[in-house]
Design a protein around this motif. Structure first.
Motif, mmCIF file in Angstrom:
data_model
loop_
_atom_site.group_PDB
_atom_site.id
_atom_site.type_symbol
_atom_site.label_atom_id
_atom_site.label_comp_id
_atom_site.label_asym_id
_atom_site.label_seq_id
_atom_site.Cartn_x
_atom_site.Cartn_y
_atom_site.Cartn_z
ATOM 1 N N ARG A 108 -42.019 -40.437 -25.713
ATOM 2 C CA ARG A 108 -42.226 -40.998 -24.374
ATOM 3 C C ARG A 108 -41.373 -40.267 -23.326
ATOM 4 O O ARG A 108 -40.639 -40.878 -22.556
ATOM 5 C CB ARG A 108 -41.893 -42.486 -24.333
ATOM 6 N N VAL A 109 -41.467 -38.943 -23.317
ATOM 7 C CA VAL A 109 -40.704 -38.134 -22.368
ATOM 8 C C VAL A 109 -41.552 -37.905 -21.125
ATOM 9 O O VAL A 109 -42.598 -37.266 -21.188
ATOM 10 C CB VAL A 109 -40.286 -36.784 -22.990
ATOM 11 N N TYR A 110 -41.106 -38.441 -19.997
ATOM 12 C CA TYR A 110 -41.828 -38.314 -18.739
ATOM 13 C C TYR A 110 -41.021 -37.563 -17.684
ATOM 14 O O TYR A 110 -41.472 -37.402 -16.557
ATOM 15 C CB TYR A 110 -42.212 -39.698 -18.213
ATOM 16 N N GLN A 111 -39.815 -37.143 -18.042
ATOM 17 C CA GLN A 111 -39.002 -36.345 -17.135
ATOM 18 C C GLN A 111 -37.997 -35.574 -17.981
ATOM 19 O O GLN A 111 -37.680 -35.963 -19.108
ATOM 20 C CB GLN A 111 -38.274 -37.221 -16.122
ATOM 21 N N ILE A 112 -37.517 -34.458 -17.434
ATOM 22 C CA ILE A 112 -36.495 -33.668 -18.125
ATOM 23 C C ILE A 112 -35.390 -33.338 -17.137
ATOM 24 O O ILE A 112 -35.653 -33.246 -15.930
ATOM 25 C CB ILE A 112 -37.084 -32.378 -18.755
ATOM 26 N N PRO A 113 -34.145 -33.210 -17.637
ATOM 27 C CA PRO A 113 -33.755 -33.306 -19.048
ATOM 28 C C PRO A 113 -33.778 -34.738 -19.561
ATOM 29 O O PRO A 113 -33.383 -35.661 -18.857
ATOM 30 C CB PRO A 113 -32.326 -32.759 -19.049
ATOM 31 N N THR A 114 -34.264 -34.898 -20.774
ATOM 32 C CA THR A 114 -34.216 -36.174 -21.483
ATOM 33 C C THR A 114 -33.581 -35.920 -22.848
ATOM 34 O O THR A 114 -33.900 -34.926 -23.503
ATOM 35 C CB THR A 114 -35.627 -36.759 -21.663
ATOM 36 N N SER A 115 -32.684 -36.802 -23.253
ATOM 37 C CA SER A 115 -32.015 -36.603 -24.532
ATOM 38 C C SER A 115 -31.916 -37.922 -25.287
ATOM 39 O O SER A 115 -31.848 -38.998 -24.685
ATOM 40 C CB SER A 115 -30.611 -36.023 -24.327
ATOM 41 N N TYR A 116 -31.938 -37.814 -26.598
ATOM 42 C CA TYR A 116 -31.714 -38.949 -27.491
ATOM 43 C C TYR A 116 -30.518 -38.615 -28.384
ATOM 44 O O TYR A 116 -30.447 -37.511 -28.950
ATOM 45 C CB TYR A 116 -32.932 -39.221 -28.375
ATOM 46 N N LEU A 117 -29.602 -39.552 -28.513
ATOM 47 C CA LEU A 117 -28.441 -39.374 -29.382
ATOM 48 C C LEU A 117 -28.623 -40.257 -30.610
ATOM 49 O O LEU A 117 -28.708 -41.481 -30.502
ATOM 50 C CB LEU A 117 -27.153 -39.728 -28.645
ATOM 51 N N LEU A 118 -28.692 -39.640 -31.791
ATOM 52 C CA LEU A 118 -28.920 -40.338 -33.049
ATOM 53 C C LEU A 118 -27.637 -40.358 -33.870
ATOM 54 O O LEU A 118 -26.812 -39.439 -33.779
ATOM 55 C CB LEU A 118 -30.026 -39.657 -33.860
#
Length: 425
Positions: A73-83
């Motif tokens: 569900r990426v609708y803009q950048i930069p987008t990040s997920y931290l796992l």
């Protein structure tokens, strides 16, 4: 996971921070997986070489249609997920000191007395930008040259949102074939609508066409326009005769009339007829229920998890009130900043976004506001990342110069002020 592109200014500006984090914590188990939304492999390789990026980067060359970007569900950048180490998403869109602090926390041993605060990644069951209408077309449509033929398209809404301003256009037709647009209006949540498309063939041949379905829907304060397509095949010949079967609603009328007559007539035979008619009536209702309810239950069950998903509420009709803290931050701007708000006529919460940004502009002369109708200027919306692949998401507030985009109006002031402060100092 870092979603970025070589052409994204804020993404490139963020690379030094990521490079430092990677150098400090990679041996402790910190890994970065990049997902590039570039379309040019050459540009991507050049950026990786220039900035000495050493972590793996996934590349498909599909820009916003990247499969991982769609999945997350990426609708803009930069987008990040931290796992975390277990592969569980803990945080989204952390930057700078906040990102470094959370990385250190997740790499360290778990503390029983003070567990690490987690923010689950909550997304709508049907995220913005996803089609919500299923399009059912006949397997083959028989048409005759010199005559007008028609066929029915069925639209099924599989979401809890109304699909509004639904319009069907039959395109991809050769000269001599014409089909007027069909306006369906609204397809309600979990509802169905049918549309009859008339095709006039003055000369042939014609073998196929494309049905384009355009509509919009809103999830909370975010409104989306969808352009979906379905192929249809044509065959020359005489149209098959219509069935002479009695429509089901006529059958119900006959049954009802029979029951009324049974009340006024006398005799045991009439009573028997009444019982038979009543049985037919009950059987018709039972068959209808059996045929209709499973499909309806299937659609509702597909989105039952909406009850446990947080969706921001639209601010339709509300007037924004700029906080004192916001006014103080805007007063510290030292450089001109331009903000562009992309909206449409059918967007319910766009007026709120426009009013809020204009209220900010009244605090400082350094802030300029431009409002763009995303439907009237699709090229500009495409360049800003607001429209892509036939999908338009509004309201979208773009900070020019950095290219960062804020979608929706929930907590708009809190989300927009840091971007304005960074761009205007």
């Amino acid at each position: 996971m870092s979603f970025w592109a070589s052409w994204c200014g804020p993404c490139i500006a963020e690379l030094p921070i990521l490079l430092d984090l990677y150098a400090q914590h990679h041996e402790l188990g910190f890994e970065i997986v990049g997902v590039s939304l570039d379309t040019s492999e050459r540009d991507l390789r050049s950026a990786l070489s220039t900035h000495d990026v050493r972590w793996p980067v996934a590349f498909e060359g599909k820009s916003w249609d990247n499969s991982l970007a769609q999945l997350y569900r990426v609708y803009q950048i930069p987008t990040s997920y931290l796992l975390d180490r277990g592969g569980i998403i803990r945080f989204r869109d952390l930057h700078g000191h906040d990102l470094a602090r959370r990385v250190v926390e997740l790499l360290g041993p778990p503390r029983a007395e003070a567990p690490v605060e987690t923010v689950p990644a909550v997304v709508p069951a049907i995220g913005p930008g996803r089609p919500i209408l299923e399009i059912a077309v006949p397997r083959e449509v028989v048409i005759a040259i010199g005559a007008t033929s028609s066929f029915v398209v069925k639209l099924v809404n599989v979401s809890p949102y109304d699909a509004e301003e639904v319009t069907l256009t039959l395109g991809g037709l050769p000269p001599g074939v014409a089909a007027p647009d069909v306006k369906v209006g609204t397809v309600p949540a979990f509802g169905e609508r049918t549309a009859r498309i008339a095709v006039r063939v003055s000369e042939g041949p014609v073998s196929s066409g494309t049905i384009e379905v355009v509509y919009n829907y809103c999830i909370g304060d975010i409104c989306v326009q969808i352009q979906d397509t379905a192929a249809v095949s044509f065959a020359l010949g005489e149209a098959p005769p219509r069935s002479a079967a009695i429509p089901s609603w006529w059958l119900l009328i006959f049954i009802g009339v029979g029951l009324v007559l049974a009340l006024f007539l006398r005799g045991r035979a009439v009573a028997v007829v009444g019982i038979v008619l009543g049985g037919l009536f009950a059987a018709s209702l039972a068959v209808g229920a059996l045929l209709g309810q499973p499909r309806q239950a299937q659609r509702i069950g597909a989105v039952l998890c909406m009850a446990c998903v947080g969706i921001e509420e639209g601010r339709v009709g509300q007037q924004p009130a700029l906080s004192r803290e916001g006014q103080a931050i805007l007063a510290t701007l030292t450089r001109p900043v331009q903000v562009t708000v992309f909206s449409t006529e059918w967007c319910r919460s766009c007026p709120y976004a426009i009013a809020l940004v204009r209220a900010m502009a009244r605090v400082t002369n350094l802030l300029t506001v431009v409002v763009v109708d995303a439907e009237a200027d699709p090229a500009q919306a495409e360049r800003a990342g607001v429209a892509r692949s036939g999908r338009l998401v509004v309201p979208a507030t773009v900070v020019e110069g950095t290219g960062e985009v804020v979608f929706g109006v929930d907590n708009l002031e809190a989300r927009l002020l840091p971007l304005l402060a960074a761009a205007g100092r």
